[in-house]
Design a protein around this motif. Structure first.
Motif, mmCIF file in Angstrom:
data_model
loop_
_atom_site.group_PDB
_atom_site.id
_atom_site.type_symbol
_atom_site.label_atom_id
_atom_site.label_comp_id
_atom_site.label_asym_id
_atom_site.label_seq_id
_atom_site.Cartn_x
_atom_site.Cartn_y
_atom_site.Cartn_z
ATOM 1 N N VAL A 66 1.338 5.971 0.864
ATOM 2 C CA VAL A 66 2.691 5.457 1.103
ATOM 3 C C VAL A 66 3.214 5.975 2.444
ATOM 4 C CG1 VAL A 66 5.046 5.260 0.219
ATOM 5 C CG2 VAL A 66 3.126 5.188 -1.371
ATOM 6 N N GLY A 67 2.793 7.173 2.820
ATOM 7 C CA GLY A 67 3.166 7.699 4.140
ATOM 8 C C GLY A 67 2.631 6.830 5.259
ATOM 9 N N LEU A 68 1.388 6.375 5.130
ATOM 10 C CA LEU A 68 0.815 5.464 6.125
ATOM 11 C C LEU A 68 1.600 4.159 6.188
ATOM 12 C CD1 LEU A 68 -3.047 5.755 5.539
ATOM 13 C CD2 LEU A 68 -1.776 6.496 7.558
ATOM 14 N N LEU A 69 1.948 3.617 5.026
ATOM 15 C CA LEU A 69 2.708 2.364 4.983
ATOM 16 C C LEU A 69 4.077 2.553 5.629
ATOM 17 C CD1 LEU A 69 3.112 -0.566 4.096
ATOM 18 C CD2 LEU A 69 3.802 0.299 1.840
ATOM 19 N N THR A 70 4.759 3.638 5.316
ATOM 20 C CA THR A 70 6.078 3.903 5.889
ATOM 21 C C THR A 70 5.981 4.034 7.407
ATOM 22 O OG1 THR A 70 6.760 4.993 3.844
ATOM 23 C CG2 THR A 70 8.072 5.455 5.810
ATOM 24 N N GLU A 72 3.731 2.654 9.301
ATOM 25 C CA GLU A 72 3.483 1.314 9.835
ATOM 26 C C GLU A 72 4.772 0.501 9.869
ATOM 27 O OE1 GLU A 72 0.048 -0.944 8.875
ATOM 28 O OE2 GLU A 72 -1.194 0.851 8.713
ATOM 29 N N PHE A 73 5.603 0.634 8.855
ATOM 30 C CA PHE A 73 6.906 -0.041 8.853
ATOM 31 C C PHE A 73 7.728 0.407 10.061
ATOM 32 C CE2 PHE A 73 7.431 -0.905 3.976
ATOM 33 C CZ PHE A 73 6.603 -2.013 4.086
ATOM 34 N N ARG A 74 7.822 1.720 10.259
ATOM 35 C CA ARG A 74 8.633 2.249 11.367
ATOM 36 C C ARG A 74 8.108 1.747 12.712
ATOM 37 N NH1 ARG A 74 12.418 5.273 9.529
ATOM 38 N NH2 ARG A 74 12.159 6.627 7.733
ATOM 39 N N SER A 75 6.811 1.777 12.875
ATOM 40 C CA SER A 75 6.204 1.312 14.121
ATOM 41 C C SER A 75 6.442 -0.183 14.334
ATOM 42 C CB SER A 75 4.700 1.618 14.078
ATOM 43 O OG SER A 75 4.072 1.111 15.211
ATOM 44 N N ALA A 76 6.354 -0.960 13.259
ATOM 45 C CA ALA A 76 6.491 -2.421 13.356
ATOM 46 C C ALA A 76 7.879 -2.849 13.807
ATOM 47 C CB ALA A 76 6.154 -3.067 12.012
ATOM 48 N N VAL A 77 8.915 -2.131 13.394
ATOM 49 C CA VAL A 77 10.292 -2.560 13.677
ATOM 50 C C VAL A 77 10.863 -1.949 14.951
ATOM 51 C CG1 VAL A 77 10.777 -2.971 11.240
ATOM 52 C CG2 VAL A 77 11.417 -0.778 12.256
ATOM 53 N N ALA A 78 10.166 -0.992 15.529
ATOM 54 C CA ALA A 78 10.699 -0.269 16.687
ATOM 55 C C ALA A 78 11.098 -1.233 17.809
ATOM 56 C CB ALA A 78 9.674 0.733 17.194
ATOM 57 N N GLY A 79 12.383 -1.184 18.158
ATOM 58 C CA GLY A 79 12.880 -1.953 19.286
ATOM 59 C C GLY A 79 13.099 -3.439 19.059
ATOM 60 N N LEU A 80 12.882 -3.920 17.844
ATOM 61 C CA LEU A 80 13.031 -5.353 17.580
ATOM 62 C C LEU A 80 14.423 -5.683 17.051
ATOM 63 C CD1 LEU A 80 9.650 -6.217 15.800
ATOM 64 C CD2 LEU A 80 10.296 -6.697 18.177
ATOM 65 N N PRO A 81 14.927 -6.869 17.378
ATOM 66 C CA PRO A 81 16.171 -7.310 16.742
ATOM 67 C C PRO A 81 15.902 -7.560 15.250
ATOM 68 C CG PRO A 81 15.278 -9.038 18.159
ATOM 69 C CD PRO A 81 14.415 -7.825 18.348
ATOM 70 N N PRO A 82 16.936 -7.499 14.404
ATOM 71 C CA PRO A 82 16.744 -7.526 12.950
ATOM 72 C C PRO A 82 15.889 -8.675 12.395
ATOM 73 C CG PRO A 82 18.961 -6.858 13.448
ATOM 74 C CD PRO A 82 18.341 -7.243 14.758
ATOM 75 N N ARG A 83 16.120 -9.906 12.806
ATOM 76 C CA ARG A 83 15.319 -11.009 12.236
ATOM 77 C C ARG A 83 13.847 -10.866 12.595
ATOM 78 N NH1 ARG A 83 17.545 -14.809 9.248
ATOM 79 N NH2 ARG A 83 19.754 -15.235 9.467
ATOM 80 N N ASP A 84 13.573 -10.501 13.839
ATOM 81 C CA ASP A 84 12.183 -10.265 14.245
ATOM 82 C C ASP A 84 11.609 -9.063 13.504
ATOM 83 O OD1 ASP A 84 12.391 -12.389 16.007
ATOM 84 O OD2 ASP A 84 12.717 -11.119 17.767
ATOM 85 N N ALA A 85 12.450 -8.067 13.261
ATOM 86 C CA ALA A 85 12.007 -6.865 12.556
ATOM 87 C C ALA A 85 11.626 -7.186 11.112
ATOM 88 C CB ALA A 85 13.082 -5.785 12.608
ATOM 89 N N VAL A 86 12.377 -8.076 10.460
ATOM 90 C CA VAL A 86 12.030 -8.468 9.083
ATOM 91 C C VAL A 86 10.660 -9.143 9.079
ATOM 92 C CG1 VAL A 86 12.622 -10.008 7.163
ATOM 93 C CG2 VAL A 86 14.400 -8.593 8.222
ATOM 94 N N ARG A 87 10.432 -10.038 10.024
ATOM 95 C CA ARG A 87 9.117 -10.697 10.142
ATOM 96 C C ARG A 87 8.024 -9.644 10.386
ATOM 97 N NH1 ARG A 87 6.502 -15.380 11.352
ATOM 98 N NH2 ARG A 87 8.353 -16.665 11.285
ATOM 99 N N ALA A 88 8.317 -8.683 11.250
ATOM 100 C CA ALA A 88 7.341 -7.630 11.552
ATOM 101 C C ALA A 88 7.045 -6.779 10.321
ATOM 102 C CB ALA A 88 7.850 -6.765 12.701
ATOM 103 N N LEU A 89 8.063 -6.525 9.492
ATOM 104 C CA LEU A 89 7.855 -5.765 8.255
ATOM 105 C C LEU A 89 6.917 -6.505 7.312
ATOM 106 C CD1 LEU A 89 11.468 -4.507 7.526
ATOM 107 C CD2 LEU A 89 9.479 -3.058 7.995
ATOM 108 N N VAL A 90 7.141 -7.809 7.164
ATOM 109 C CA VAL A 90 6.278 -8.621 6.296
ATOM 110 C C VAL A 90 4.847 -8.580 6.818
ATOM 111 C CG1 VAL A 90 5.780 -10.977 5.536
ATOM 112 C CG2 VAL A 90 8.122 -10.089 5.417
ATOM 113 N N TYR A 100 -5.985 -1.795 2.895
ATOM 114 C CA TYR A 100 -6.036 -0.811 1.805
ATOM 115 C C TYR A 100 -5.782 -1.489 0.464
ATOM 116 C CZ TYR A 100 -5.468 2.329 5.799
ATOM 117 O OH TYR A 100 -5.621 2.984 6.995
ATOM 118 N N GLN A 101 -6.561 -2.509 0.173
ATOM 119 C CA GLN A 101 -6.334 -3.305 -1.039
ATOM 120 C C GLN A 101 -6.401 -2.472 -2.306
ATOM 121 O OE1 GLN A 101 -8.764 -6.817 -1.445
ATOM 122 N NE2 GLN A 101 -8.142 -7.135 -3.556
ATOM 123 N N ALA A 102 -7.390 -1.611 -2.433
ATOM 124 C CA ALA A 102 -7.519 -0.809 -3.656
ATOM 125 C C ALA A 102 -6.287 0.079 -3.841
ATOM 126 C CB ALA A 102 -8.793 0.038 -3.620
#
Length: 194
Positions: A66-70, A72-90, A100-102
């Motif tokens: 979960v730490g890795l996922l969190t 990745e979330f933080r990295s994905a949204v860095a500097g993006l406007p909110p709508r783009d950030a939501v897309r980046a989170l998905v 990491y399917q398993a």
């Protein structure tokens, strides 16, 4: 990091991977320390050298995953406007779960069990991951890009849960479907429901 530290981290990573695969395949109770050691190709004592018990290994596994996922979330949204950030989170969540399917299957199955020793740890870890989503959604509400009456905590939990369930379903039942197609379909659902 020196050679000894690197070897220890490599061993711990092999133990994490072995444990998550086995627990996803056969469940926590049925998985033994012997099984984990055998799958990781280490001696049983190596498991106990790195972790006090199977439960300790599993809690650390949850923290690690979960730490890795969190992160990745933080990295994905860095500097993006909110709508783009939501897309980046998905996109980040789908990509993480594909890698990491398993672990994702294990997380999905453990999320709803309330009688486990590590439940409090899981609650805290889940809150951290969902917190990143909530910050993004709140930024969208604050900027006017998202509706002012949006319940931020529920929206963040919904995005996290929908992403987790859809991704696992995709990888189990439609693994040949391109990730971009799944992402667009998921975002279309989110937009239509909102």
């Amino acid at each position: 990091m020196d050679g000894r530290s690197r070897r220890r981290e490599d061993t711990r990573q092999r133990l994490y991977e072995a444990a998550v695969e086995l627990i996803a395949e056969q469940g926590f109770s049925a998985t033994t320390v012997d099984d984990i050691a055998l799958r990781a190709k280490v001696a049983k004592g190596t498991v106990y050298y790195n972790f006090k018990s199977k439960t300790d290994l599993f809690e650390e596994l949850l923290r690690h995953g979960v730490g890795l996922l969190t992160a990745e979330f933080r990295s994905a949204v860095a500097g993006l406007p909110p709508r783009d950030a939501v897309r980046a989170l998905v996109r980040a969540q789908l990509g993480y779960i594909k890698r990491y399917q398993a672990f994702a299957q294990l997380l999905l199955s453990e999320m709803w069990r309330t009688n486990r020793e590590w439940q409090q740890t899981l609650v805290l870890l889940r809150a951290e991951a969902i917190g990143v989503i909530a910050e993004t959604v709140q930024a969208g509400v604050d900027s006017g890009e998202l509706p002012a009456d949006l319940d931020v905590r529920v929206a963040a939990s919904a995005l996290f849960g929908i992403g987790l369930v859809v991704a696992v379903d995709w990888l189990v039942f439609q693994p040949d479907r391109p990730i971009e197609d799944v992402e667009e379909s998921l975002l279309a659902i989110v937009r239509r429901v909102a």
